[in-house]
Scaffold this motif. Structure first.
Motif, PDB file in Angstrom:
ATOM      1  N   GLY A  38       0.785  -1.457   0.101  1.00 46.77           N
ATOM      2  CA  GLY A  38       0.336   0.414  -0.085  1.00 46.77           C
ATOM      3  C   GLY A  38       0.619   1.547  -0.203  1.00 46.77           C
ATOM      4  N   ILE A  39       0.055   2.708  -0.275  1.00 53.35           N
ATOM      5  CA  ILE A  39       0.843   3.720  -0.278  1.00 53.35           C
ATOM      6  C   ILE A  39       0.158   4.952   1.143  1.00 53.35           C
ATOM      7  CG2 ILE A  39       0.937   6.137  -1.184  1.00 53.35           C
ATOM      8  CD1 ILE A  39       0.135   4.058  -3.257  1.00 53.35           C
ATOM      9  N   ASN A  40      -0.851   3.941   1.615  1.00 54.55           N
ATOM     10  CA  ASN A  40      -1.105   4.457   2.746  1.00 54.55           C
ATOM     11  C   ASN A  40      -1.713   4.671   4.058  1.00 54.55           C
ATOM     12  OD1 ASN A  40      -2.526   7.564   0.870  1.00 54.55           O
ATOM     13  ND2 ASN A  40      -4.004   6.050   0.229  1.00 54.55           N
ATOM     14  N   LYS A  41      -1.140   3.098   4.184  1.00 53.25           N
ATOM     15  CA  LYS A  41      -1.606   2.282   5.490  1.00 53.25           C
ATOM     16  C   LYS A  41      -0.436   1.821   5.361  1.00 53.25           C
ATOM     17  CE  LYS A  41      -6.786   2.435   5.743  1.00 53.25           C
ATOM     18  NZ  LYS A  41      -7.324   1.493   5.240  1.00 53.25           N
ATOM     19  N   ASN A  42       0.012   1.710   6.896  1.00 53.87           N
ATOM     20  CA  ASN A  42       0.909   0.440   7.368  1.00 53.87           C
ATOM     21  C   ASN A  42       0.922  -0.324   6.593  1.00 53.87           C
ATOM     22  OD1 ASN A  42       3.482   0.358   8.170  1.00 53.87           O
ATOM     23  ND2 ASN A  42       2.705  -1.023   9.720  1.00 53.87           N
ATOM     24  N   ALA A  43       1.791  -0.834   5.807  1.00 53.61           N
ATOM     25  CA  ALA A  43       2.268  -2.387   5.065  1.00 53.61           C
ATOM     26  C   ALA A  43       2.905  -2.876   4.673  1.00 53.61           C
ATOM     27  CB  ALA A  43       1.574  -1.648   3.189  1.00 53.61           C
ATOM     28  N   ASP A  44       2.872  -4.142   4.159  1.00 54.37           N
ATOM     29  CA  ASP A  44       4.957  -4.647   4.675  1.00 54.37           C
ATOM     30  C   ASP A  44       5.322  -4.365   3.613  1.00 54.37           C
ATOM     31  OD1 ASP A  44       4.625  -7.263   6.902  1.00 54.37           O
ATOM     32  OD2 ASP A  44       2.724  -7.138   4.511  1.00 54.37           O
ATOM     33  N   PHE A  45       5.173  -4.441   2.088  1.00 49.24           N
ATOM     34  CA  PHE A  45       6.155  -3.769   1.306  1.00 49.24           C
ATOM     35  C   PHE A  45       5.227  -2.222   0.819  1.00 49.24           C
ATOM     36  CE2 PHE A  45       5.942  -7.980   0.098  1.00 49.24           C
ATOM     37  CZ  PHE A  45       7.041  -8.508  -0.516  1.00 49.24           C
ATOM     38  N   MET A  46       5.598  -0.828   0.738  1.00 46.51           N
ATOM     39  CA  MET A  46       5.374   0.812   0.506  1.00 46.51           C
ATOM     40  C   MET A  46       5.745   1.342  -0.633  1.00 46.51           C
ATOM     41  SD  MET A  46       3.637   1.404   4.732  1.00 46.51           S
ATOM     42  CE  MET A  46       3.688   2.908   4.140  1.00 46.51           C
ATOM     43  N   ALA A  47       5.328   1.817  -0.902  1.00 40.32           N
ATOM     44  CA  ALA A  47       5.389   3.189  -1.495  1.00 40.32           C
ATOM     45  C   ALA A  47       6.138   4.817  -1.172  1.00 40.32           C
ATOM     46  CB  ALA A  47       4.532   3.326  -2.866  1.00 40.32           C
ATOM     47  N   LYS A  48       7.151   5.377  -1.206  1.00 42.81           N
ATOM     48  CA  LYS A  48       7.378   6.191  -0.664  1.00 42.81           C
ATOM     49  C   LYS A  48       7.856   7.336  -1.246  1.00 42.81           C
ATOM     50  CE  LYS A  48       5.277   5.766   3.770  1.00 42.81           C
ATOM     51  NZ  LYS A  48       4.197   6.193   3.909  1.00 42.81           N
ATOM     52  N   ASN A  49       7.883   8.326  -1.028  1.00 45.50           N
ATOM     53  CA  ASN A  49       8.244   9.660  -1.985  1.00 45.50           C
ATOM     54  C   ASN A  49       8.393   9.089  -3.252  1.00 45.50           C
ATOM     55  OD1 ASN A  49      10.158  10.672   0.291  1.00 45.50           O
ATOM     56  ND2 ASN A  49      11.613   8.790  -0.085  1.00 45.50           N
ATOM     57  N   ILE A  50       6.682   9.627  -3.531  1.00 37.94           N
ATOM     58  CA  ILE A  50       6.487   9.246  -4.955  1.00 37.94           C
ATOM     59  C   ILE A  50       6.711  10.436  -5.834  1.00 37.94           C
ATOM     60  CG2 ILE A  50       4.054   8.619  -6.260  1.00 37.94           C
ATOM     61  CD1 ILE A  50       3.223   6.663  -3.761  1.00 37.94           C
ATOM     62  N   ARG A  51       6.781   9.756  -7.087  1.00 36.17           N
ATOM     63  CA  ARG A  51       6.666  10.911  -7.647  1.00 36.17           C
ATOM     64  C   ARG A  51       6.157  10.998  -9.617  1.00 36.17           C
ATOM     65  NH1 ARG A  51      11.084  13.205 -10.753  1.00 36.17           N
ATOM     66  NH2 ARG A  51      12.384  11.505 -10.316  1.00 36.17           N
ATOM     67  N   ILE A  52       5.537  11.362 -10.107  1.00 36.25           N
ATOM     68  CA  ILE A  52       4.317  10.724 -10.796  1.00 36.25           C
ATOM     69  C   ILE A  52       4.661  11.829 -12.014  1.00 36.25           C
ATOM     70  CG2 ILE A  52       2.427  10.435 -12.221  1.00 36.25           C
ATOM     71  CD1 ILE A  52       1.560   9.205  -9.196  1.00 36.25           C
ATOM     72  N   THR A  53       5.518  11.360 -13.065  1.00 35.52           N
ATOM     73  CA  THR A  53       5.678  12.336 -13.803  1.00 35.52           C
ATOM     74  C   THR A  53       4.793  12.117 -15.963  1.00 35.52           C
ATOM     75  OG1 THR A  53       7.539  11.054 -14.903  1.00 35.52           O
ATOM     76  CG2 THR A  53       8.239  12.537 -13.095  1.00 35.52           C
TER      77      THR A  53
END
Length: 350
Positions: free
Chosen positions: A253-268
């Motif tokens: 996930g992105i928002n909730k605590n998860a085993d695999f998380m995406a942080k510092n996201i940049r969409i171009t």
């Protein structure tokens, strides 16, 4: 192949009349496809009842019939079962020698993202030296050969035929979309999935399921047949699923605590950049398709590859090489200085 072999392994049998020594040479669930010596499975449907076509199947040479209704077929073997759809899946697997048991099957379910994730996982497996087949909406792929697809998840007969073809090409992994229709209609009955992936659940297919609860319950069935689960914890239904399933679960996930998380996201315009956070370590990720949904799709694929035990670096490297999935926010290159995107989005949230 003698029908007694199938009878000895099939659950849900109510009664058997006629000889159990009868041999069959094919399996059909449509009477017009019956050949002499076939096993015909009569399935009650929403528009037609397969039991009404038993006389036609017998006329065409069926040796054995499976159905749910009490029937007298004279000297022909009749196997009465509780559920014909389940019986068809079991019969198809038996007839083709249980090819699904010889494959490592990864199943993806959810309203959106299934097709993209199957192709991403396949690309990642290829990067790590593992060849795999894909079964899904935009086509079935064995090696690099694309075969047409009529359904997101084929019926049991076609599914087992595909498994056979995949094995014949010496592939040992399959990544497949598993639709709610397929789960409710028992098309994957009896299969065991190495990993079940859940993407999300939004309003869709309610013409078939009638209620959102039934839609969710159908999706849940995949995880009753899976060894491990990879689940989107940001999705409300994903969160519910985590609390229900009785197998090892990895969340993303992105928002909730998860085993695999995406942080510092940049969409171009070139794609998405983010840091994969796993076990307190940070790994920079780039995927060539723009959009927040691409973060979720790539995150699900990465989590699956890691759960299967493949090296993280190779999985991440594979993402940089994926140029897009056919018909899924597919960027079309041109020399007209315009942006052309081909996308399939029939759902309300699309």
């Amino acid at each position: 192949m003698k029908i007694k072999e199938l009878i000895s392994t099939m659950p849900g049998i109510i009664s058997v009349t006629g000889s159990t020594e009868t041999a069959i040479n094919s399996v059909a669930d449509v009477s017009r496809k019956v050949k002499a010596g076939a096993l015909f499975v009569a399935i009650p449907g929403s528009n037609y009842d397969g039991h009404d076509f038993i006389p036609d199947a017998l006329k065409r040479g069926a040796n054995v019939v499976i159905g749910e209704k009490a029937m007298d077929l004279g000297d022909k073997t009749y196997i009465r079962v509780k559920d014909s759809r389940k019986a068809l899946a079991r019969s198809a697997a038996w007839f083709y020698g249980y090819p699904g048991d010889k494959l490592k099957i990864i199943g993806v379910t959810g309203t959106s993202g299934k097709t993209t994730i199957t192709y991403l996982v396949r690309a990642m497996l290829k990067e790590t030296g593992v060849r795999s087949g894909v079964i899904g909406t935009v086509g079935n792929v064995i090696n690099d050969k694309k075969l047409p697809a009529s359904y997101t998840t084929p019926g049991p007969l076609r599914l087992n035929q595909l498994f056979m073809q995949i094995l014949e090409k010496n592939l040992d992994h399959v990544v497949m979309e598993v639709s709610s229709h397929a789960l409710k209609l028992h098309r994957v009955e009896g299969l065991k999935f190495e990993v079940g992936i859940f993407t999300n659940l939004t309003q869709d297919h309610l013409d078939f399921h009638k209620t959102f609860e039934d839609y969710f319950y159908s999706k849940q069935k995949l995880f009753e047949q899976s060894k491990r689960a990879v689940i989107n914890i940001d999705d409300k239904s994903g969160e519910k699923l985590v609390s229900i399933v009785d197998i090892p679960v990895w969340t993303y996930g992105i928002n909730k605590n998860a085993d695999f998380m995406a942080k510092n996201i940049r969409i171009t315009a070139k794609g998405v950049f983010y840091d994969l956070i796993f076990e307190n370590k940070k790994y920079p990720v780039f995927y060539t398709v723009p959009g927040l949904f691409s973060v979720y799709n790539s995150l699900a694929a990465l989590a699956t590859g890691i759960v299967l035990g493949f090296p993280i670096e190779g999985l991440i490297n594979a993402l940089t090489k994926v140029k897009g999935i056919p018909g899924r926010f597919e960027l079309i290159k041109n020399n007209q200085n315009i942006i052309v995107i081909v996308d399939y989005a029939h759902k309300p949230d699309g």
